[in-house]
Write an enzyme that holds these catalytic residues in place. Sequence first.
Site, PDB file in Angstrom:
ATOM      1  N   THR A  91     114.147  40.045 -55.137  1.00 13.47           N
ATOM      2  CA  THR A  91     114.977  39.848 -56.456  1.00 13.47           C
ATOM      3  C   THR A  91     114.415  40.514 -57.452  1.00 13.47           C
ATOM      4  OG1 THR A  91     115.592  37.619 -56.078  1.00 13.47           O
ATOM      5  CG2 THR A  91     115.690  38.019 -58.088  1.00 13.47           C
ATOM      6  N   SER A 135     111.009  42.279 -48.902  1.00 13.75           N
ATOM      7  CA  SER A 135     110.626  40.901 -49.206  1.00 13.75           C
ATOM      8  C   SER A 135     109.919  40.146 -47.853  1.00 13.75           C
ATOM      9  CB  SER A 135     111.861  40.087 -49.423  1.00 13.75           C
ATOM     10  OG  SER A 135     111.495  38.583 -49.456  1.00 13.75           O
ATOM     11  N   THR A 191      97.898  39.684 -62.684  1.00 18.11           N
ATOM     12  CA  THR A 191      97.049  39.384 -61.423  1.00 18.11           C
ATOM     13  C   THR A 191      97.892  39.426 -60.064  1.00 18.11           C
ATOM     14  OG1 THR A 191      95.428  38.606 -62.975  1.00 18.11           O
ATOM     15  CG2 THR A 191      94.944  38.514 -60.626  1.00 18.11           C
ATOM     16  N   CYS A 222     130.361  26.444 -53.357  1.00 21.60           N
ATOM     17  CA  CYS A 222     129.474  25.557 -53.865  1.00 21.60           C
ATOM     18  C   CYS A 222     128.137  25.532 -52.747  1.00 21.60           C
ATOM     19  CB  CYS A 222     130.003  24.100 -53.655  1.00 21.60           C
ATOM     20  SG  CYS A 222     131.404  23.591 -54.583  1.00 21.60           S
TER      21      CYS A 222
HETATM   22  C1  LIG Z   1     119.553  41.245 -49.065  1.00 20.28           C
HETATM   23  C2  LIG Z   1     118.648  40.566 -49.770  1.00 20.28           C
HETATM   24  N1  LIG Z   1     118.168  40.826 -51.205  1.00 20.28           N
HETATM   25  C3  LIG Z   1     117.531  40.262 -51.923  1.00 20.28           C
HETATM   26  C4  LIG Z   1     117.068  38.719 -51.604  1.00 20.28           C
HETATM   27  C5  LIG Z   1     115.944  37.881 -52.611  1.00 20.28           C
HETATM   28  O1  LIG Z   1     114.932  37.876 -52.094  1.00 20.28           O
HETATM   29  P1  LIG Z   1     113.712  37.289 -52.552  1.00 20.28           P
HETATM   30  O2  LIG Z   1     113.954  35.821 -52.088  1.00 20.28           O
HETATM   31  O3  LIG Z   1     112.470  37.821 -51.926  1.00 20.28           O
HETATM   32  O4  LIG Z   1     113.815  37.257 -54.121  1.00 20.28           O
HETATM   33  C6  LIG Z   1     117.641  38.360 -50.532  1.00 20.28           C
HETATM   34  C7  LIG Z   1     117.326  37.142 -50.056  1.00 20.28           C
HETATM   35  O5  LIG Z   1     117.926  36.039 -50.109  1.00 20.28           O
HETATM   36  C8  LIG Z   1     118.363  38.754 -49.546  1.00 20.28           C
HETATM   37  O6  LIG Z   1     118.850  38.525 -48.436  1.00 20.28           O
END
Ligand SMILES: Cc1ncc(COP(=O)(O)O)c(C=O)c1O
Length: 381
Positions: free
Chosen positions: A68, A192, A230, A314
């Site tokens: 994110t 991620s 940090t 939802c």
């Molecule tokens: C394609 C994609 N982008 C971004 C994210 C967000 O990841 P994070 O939980 O590391 O912020 C996700 C996870 O839901 C994802 O599947």
Amino acid sequence: MIYLDNASTTRLHKDVLEEMLPYFTESYANPSSLHKLGREANNALTLARKRVRDVVKMDKIIFLSGATEANNLALKGVMHANKDKGKHLIVSSIEHESILATCKTLEGEGFSVSYIPVNRNGIIDLDTFEKMIREDTIMVSVMLVNNEIGTIQPLREVIEIAHKYGIIVHSDLAQATGKLDIPCGIDLATLSAHKMYGPKGVGALCINNTIKINSIIDGGGQEFNLRSGTQNVPAIVGMGKAFAISSAFDYGRVKIMRDKLLDRLLEIPNTYLNGDRRERIQNNINVSFLAVNGEDMIIKLSEKNIAASTGSACSSNKQHASHVLRAMNLSYEEINGSLRLTLGIDNTIEEIDIAGEVIEDNVRELRRLSPYANKYSRNIL
Ligand SMILES: Cc1ncc(COP(=O)(O)O)c(C=O)c1O
């Protein structure tokens, strides 16, 4: 629990945990400190950076809190840094919310965003993309693998088209790493750790050296001045380990189990696959059962110890139906009856057989109770 929600997050791998533990209580110093313990922590960051770089083969690895944040930094950082050259950004219409919400913010600041449509199979339209390119287009962002329907996007072609016009390419690789080879030529990539058996709350933005980008956080200048604060050393160590071991994950076995479960589910009458079958990541199933409500299905499956998810309204605290399924022009009923099952390396064939049986029973039961079931063929049950 039969865990079929690996696109949401994965279980921490035991080797990853083992490697992280000393960095909580033994090598706990601040990696910016000059003393021996600080240097030890800093060396751990260097190793993690190398391990990630070995997989993505890009110049700079900026550790931060997850995909994110990486998506926010990529889009805001590049658009702000290049605004004297242009203010136009292109993204696919099925990007993760962290891209789409960032686009809304940028639009509010006076940037202009075009959204590439997808076909009924959830693949972006390359011709439309090329036609969207303008004099003032700075960047395009297209994910390699969609998190809901698992479709693999034609990223190589996107890179080729974009670079012909001198446009920067960002790709969200959160769902792809560990499962697919990463195409060459990406300028910025989002990663991620927790989607690939690493810890939650850590990720990276990978950036090639030619890219002009601004920081979105002010502070002490850590992570090449692009992510002050940090560093979360244990988490970064865990992410490095996850990347180091990911090539040994057996996604061939996962695909065999996925195909077995998918074929079984598609035998249930009035059941449809969402997203292209061939251009699809190894672990993803997304199907729609007509005359079934997705949330009811998730709750019933959970009672039987099966973890899954849905794009129906939802779900996951969202008050609206999946933007991905809507972008594919699915009907309300198809979206309402959608079920996503994402397998992982820990699943067994026995679990898959049980899941198939339980899901089929639940579809029949929910349809028996559904006022909509009569609308479809007499064979719906
Ligand atoms: C394609 C994609 N982008 C971004 C994210 C967000 O990841 P994070 O939980 O590391 O912020 C996700 C996870 O839901 C994802 O599947």
